[in-house]
Design a protein around this motif. Structure first.
Motif, PDB file in Angstrom:
ATOM      1  N   GLN A  46      22.663  -6.720  27.074  1.00 25.86           N
ATOM      2  CA  GLN A  46      22.445  -7.857  26.189  1.00 25.86           C
ATOM      3  C   GLN A  46      21.164  -7.672  25.392  1.00 25.86           C
ATOM      4  O   GLN A  46      20.178  -7.136  25.894  1.00 25.86           O
ATOM      5  CB  GLN A  46      22.341  -9.126  27.047  1.00 25.86           C
ATOM      6  CG  GLN A  46      22.144 -10.408  26.288  1.00 25.86           C
ATOM      7  CD  GLN A  46      22.109 -11.594  27.235  1.00 25.86           C
ATOM      8  OE1 GLN A  46      22.765 -11.629  28.271  1.00 25.86           O
ATOM      9  NE2 GLN A  46      21.306 -12.584  26.894  1.00 25.86           N
ATOM     10  N   LYS A  47      21.162  -8.134  24.139  1.00 25.50           N
ATOM     11  CA  LYS A  47      19.948  -8.125  23.340  1.00 25.50           C
ATOM     12  C   LYS A  47      19.056  -9.287  23.737  1.00 25.50           C
ATOM     13  O   LYS A  47      19.528 -10.353  24.126  1.00 25.50           O
ATOM     14  CB  LYS A  47      20.272  -8.252  21.846  1.00 25.50           C
ATOM     15  CG  LYS A  47      20.696  -6.956  21.179  1.00 25.50           C
ATOM     16  CD  LYS A  47      20.760  -7.138  19.676  1.00 25.50           C
ATOM     17  CE  LYS A  47      21.055  -5.815  18.979  1.00 25.50           C
ATOM     18  NZ  LYS A  47      21.046  -5.974  17.504  1.00 25.50           N
ATOM     19  N   PRO A  49      16.453 -12.377  22.884  1.00 29.69           N
ATOM     20  CA  PRO A  49      16.425 -13.345  21.782  1.00 29.69           C
ATOM     21  C   PRO A  49      15.549 -12.901  20.617  1.00 29.69           C
ATOM     22  O   PRO A  49      15.883 -13.137  19.458  1.00 29.69           O
ATOM     23  CB  PRO A  49      15.866 -14.609  22.446  1.00 29.69           C
ATOM     24  CG  PRO A  49      16.184 -14.453  23.891  1.00 29.69           C
ATOM     25  CD  PRO A  49      16.078 -12.989  24.167  1.00 29.69           C
ATOM     26  N   ILE A  52      16.882 -10.408  17.634  1.00 32.61           N
ATOM     27  CA  ILE A  52      17.767 -10.862  16.562  1.00 32.61           C
ATOM     28  C   ILE A  52      16.894 -11.665  15.602  1.00 32.61           C
ATOM     29  O   ILE A  52      16.449 -12.767  15.954  1.00 32.61           O
ATOM     30  CB  ILE A  52      18.907 -11.721  17.129  1.00 32.61           C
ATOM     31  CG1 ILE A  52      19.694 -10.935  18.185  1.00 32.61           C
ATOM     32  CG2 ILE A  52      19.832 -12.197  16.006  1.00 32.61           C
ATOM     33  CD1 ILE A  52      20.666 -11.774  18.977  1.00 32.61           C
ATOM     34  N   ALA A  54      16.865 -13.708  12.935  1.00 33.13           N
ATOM     35  CA  ALA A  54      17.014 -15.137  12.658  1.00 33.13           C
ATOM     36  C   ALA A  54      16.849 -15.968  13.929  1.00 33.13           C
ATOM     37  O   ALA A  54      16.262 -17.060  13.908  1.00 33.13           O
ATOM     38  CB  ALA A  54      18.370 -15.411  12.023  1.00 33.13           C
ATOM     39  N   LYS A  55      17.347 -15.444  15.043  1.00 37.23           N
ATOM     40  CA  LYS A  55      17.219 -16.144  16.323  1.00 37.23           C
ATOM     41  C   LYS A  55      15.759 -16.174  16.757  1.00 37.23           C
ATOM     42  O   LYS A  55      15.272 -17.185  17.273  1.00 37.23           O
ATOM     43  CB  LYS A  55      18.073 -15.452  17.388  1.00 37.23           C
ATOM     44  CG  LYS A  55      18.194 -16.219  18.693  1.00 37.23           C
ATOM     45  CD  LYS A  55      19.185 -15.522  19.623  1.00 37.23           C
ATOM     46  CE  LYS A  55      19.429 -16.346  20.874  1.00 37.23           C
ATOM     47  NZ  LYS A  55      20.411 -15.705  21.790  1.00 37.23           N
ATOM     48  N   ARG A  56      15.048 -15.076  16.525  1.00 35.82           N
ATOM     49  CA  ARG A  56      13.624 -14.994  16.871  1.00 35.82           C
ATOM     50  C   ARG A  56      12.837 -16.080  16.144  1.00 35.82           C
ATOM     51  O   ARG A  56      12.051 -16.810  16.764  1.00 35.82           O
ATOM     52  CB  ARG A  56      13.087 -13.611  16.498  1.00 35.82           C
ATOM     53  CG  ARG A  56      11.594 -13.407  16.732  1.00 35.82           C
ATOM     54  CD  ARG A  56      11.236 -11.961  16.394  1.00 35.82           C
ATOM     55  NE  ARG A  56       9.846 -11.669  16.688  1.00 35.82           N
ATOM     56  CZ  ARG A  56       8.885 -11.620  15.778  1.00 35.82           C
ATOM     57  NH1 ARG A  56       9.151 -11.873  14.498  1.00 35.82           N
ATOM     58  NH2 ARG A  56       7.644 -11.318  16.127  1.00 35.82           N
ATOM     59  N   GLU A  57      13.058 -16.217  14.850  1.00 31.33           N
ATOM     60  CA  GLU A  57      12.332 -17.223  14.084  1.00 31.33           C
ATOM     61  C   GLU A  57      12.644 -18.629  14.583  1.00 31.33           C
ATOM     62  O   GLU A  57      11.741 -19.457  14.774  1.00 31.33           O
ATOM     63  CB  GLU A  57      12.667 -17.114  12.597  1.00 31.33           C
ATOM     64  CG  GLU A  57      11.970 -18.172  11.757  1.00 31.33           C
ATOM     65  CD  GLU A  57      12.353 -18.111  10.292  1.00 31.33           C
ATOM     66  OE1 GLU A  57      12.172 -19.131   9.602  1.00 31.33           O
ATOM     67  OE2 GLU A  57      12.853 -17.058   9.847  1.00 31.33           O
ATOM     68  N   PHE A  58      13.936 -18.902  14.833  1.00 29.58           N
ATOM     69  CA  PHE A  58      14.312 -20.228  15.302  1.00 29.58           C
ATOM     70  C   PHE A  58      13.691 -20.540  16.657  1.00 29.58           C
ATOM     71  O   PHE A  58      13.167 -21.637  16.888  1.00 29.58           O
ATOM     72  CB  PHE A  58      15.830 -20.372  15.395  1.00 29.58           C
ATOM     73  CG  PHE A  58      16.238 -21.633  16.104  1.00 29.58           C
ATOM     74  CD1 PHE A  58      16.152 -22.862  15.468  1.00 29.58           C
ATOM     75  CD2 PHE A  58      16.644 -21.601  17.437  1.00 29.58           C
ATOM     76  CE1 PHE A  58      16.480 -24.040  16.137  1.00 29.58           C
ATOM     77  CE2 PHE A  58      16.977 -22.766  18.109  1.00 29.58           C
ATOM     78  CZ  PHE A  58      16.893 -23.985  17.449  1.00 29.58           C
ATOM     79  N   ILE A  59      13.757 -19.574  17.569  1.00 32.67           N
ATOM     80  CA  ILE A  59      13.252 -19.797  18.922  1.00 32.67           C
ATOM     81  C   ILE A  59      11.767 -20.111  18.901  1.00 32.67           C
ATOM     82  O   ILE A  59      11.298 -21.012  19.613  1.00 32.67           O
ATOM     83  CB  ILE A  59      13.546 -18.570  19.810  1.00 32.67           C
ATOM     84  CG1 ILE A  59      15.013 -18.595  20.232  1.00 32.67           C
ATOM     85  CG2 ILE A  59      12.647 -18.548  21.041  1.00 32.67           C
ATOM     86  CD1 ILE A  59      15.448 -17.384  21.005  1.00 32.67           C
ATOM     87  N   HIS A  62      11.376 -23.605  17.720  1.00 32.57           N
ATOM     88  CA  HIS A  62      11.923 -24.533  18.710  1.00 32.57           C
ATOM     89  C   HIS A  62      10.992 -24.685  19.905  1.00 32.57           C
ATOM     90  O   HIS A  62      10.754 -25.799  20.393  1.00 32.57           O
ATOM     91  CB  HIS A  62      13.304 -24.037  19.163  1.00 32.57           C
ATOM     92  CG  HIS A  62      14.010 -24.971  20.095  1.00 32.57           C
ATOM     93  ND1 HIS A  62      14.898 -24.535  21.053  1.00 32.57           N
ATOM     94  CD2 HIS A  62      13.949 -26.330  20.235  1.00 32.57           C
ATOM     95  CE1 HIS A  62      15.356 -25.572  21.729  1.00 32.57           C
ATOM     96  NE2 HIS A  62      14.810 -26.673  21.252  1.00 32.57           N
TER      97      HIS A  62
END
Length: 208
Positions: A46-47, A49, A52, A54-59, A62
């Protein structure tokens, strides 16, 4: 009941859950097991968080919001992700207890300091009474314990951090803490009919 918390200092979500784990540890024994998240992700294919974009920025946004909502101090370290091996080994060298875990988490996420080398963590090591930090984290016994922690996590089926294991039942993520406490208070909750049914749903479609 056996209560084990698997965590990596690389995870800001582990920092968010940490106050709740400390509170739980005041009520009952909780085994703290630092593990290398990268090794867990490699083993399960699994990668992370943060791998990725876009996921990195969101996390990151958040987790900052969640910390503010909860009233917790959270300051990102200078770089993230970073190599957490030195921090994990330092925690083990210092006994993997609440004081060591608290000190390292606070250094990295409470104060936003670097935690990727033992040189950066030297003030923490000194505060924990470790006179020779470089030698402590290079100790073969410390490295062996970190590996044993990883193998224990794999044996339980851990797939990410933070994960709270209650008698082998895994609660992944800081947002699952209330669910974990509910099952700790009422173990039968885990085996209710609908809980059991959804855990054994047949797979309708899968990607090749």
């Amino acid at each position: 009941m056996s209560v084990v918390w698997y965590f990596d200092f690389i995870s800001p979500f582990a920092w968010l859950q940490w106050p709740h784990i400390k509170a739980l540890a005041e009520e009952r024994p909780v085994t703290l097991r630092p593990v290398l998240l990268a090794g867990v992700l490699d083993r399960v294919g699994q990668k992370g968080p943060a791998e990725i974009p876009a996921k990195r920025e969101f996390i990151y946004r958040h987790v900052l919001w969640r910390a503010r909502q909860a009233g917790y101090p959270l300051h990102f370290p200078p770089r993230h992700p970073f190599n957490p091996l030195a921090a994990l080994r330092l925690c083990i060298a210092a006994g993997s207890g609440v004081p060591a875990t608290e000190a390292i988490f606070d250094w990295i996420w409470g104060q936003g300091r670097e935690g990727d080398t033992i040189e950066a963590l030297a003030p923490v090591a000194t505060g924990l009474g470790i006179a020779e930090p470089a030698a402590a984290v290079a100790d073969p016994a410390v490295k062996a314990q970190l590996k044993a922690n990883f193998e224990a996590a794999m044996a339980e089926g851990v797939f990410g951090v933070p994960t709270l294991s209650i008698d082998g039942r895994l609660f992944w993520g800081s947002d699952a803490h209330d669910f974990a406490l509910a099952c700790l208070r009422d173990p039968d909750l885990w085996e209710e009919a609908e809980m059991h049914r959804v855990a054994h749903l047949p797979v309708g479609a899968s990607r090749l």
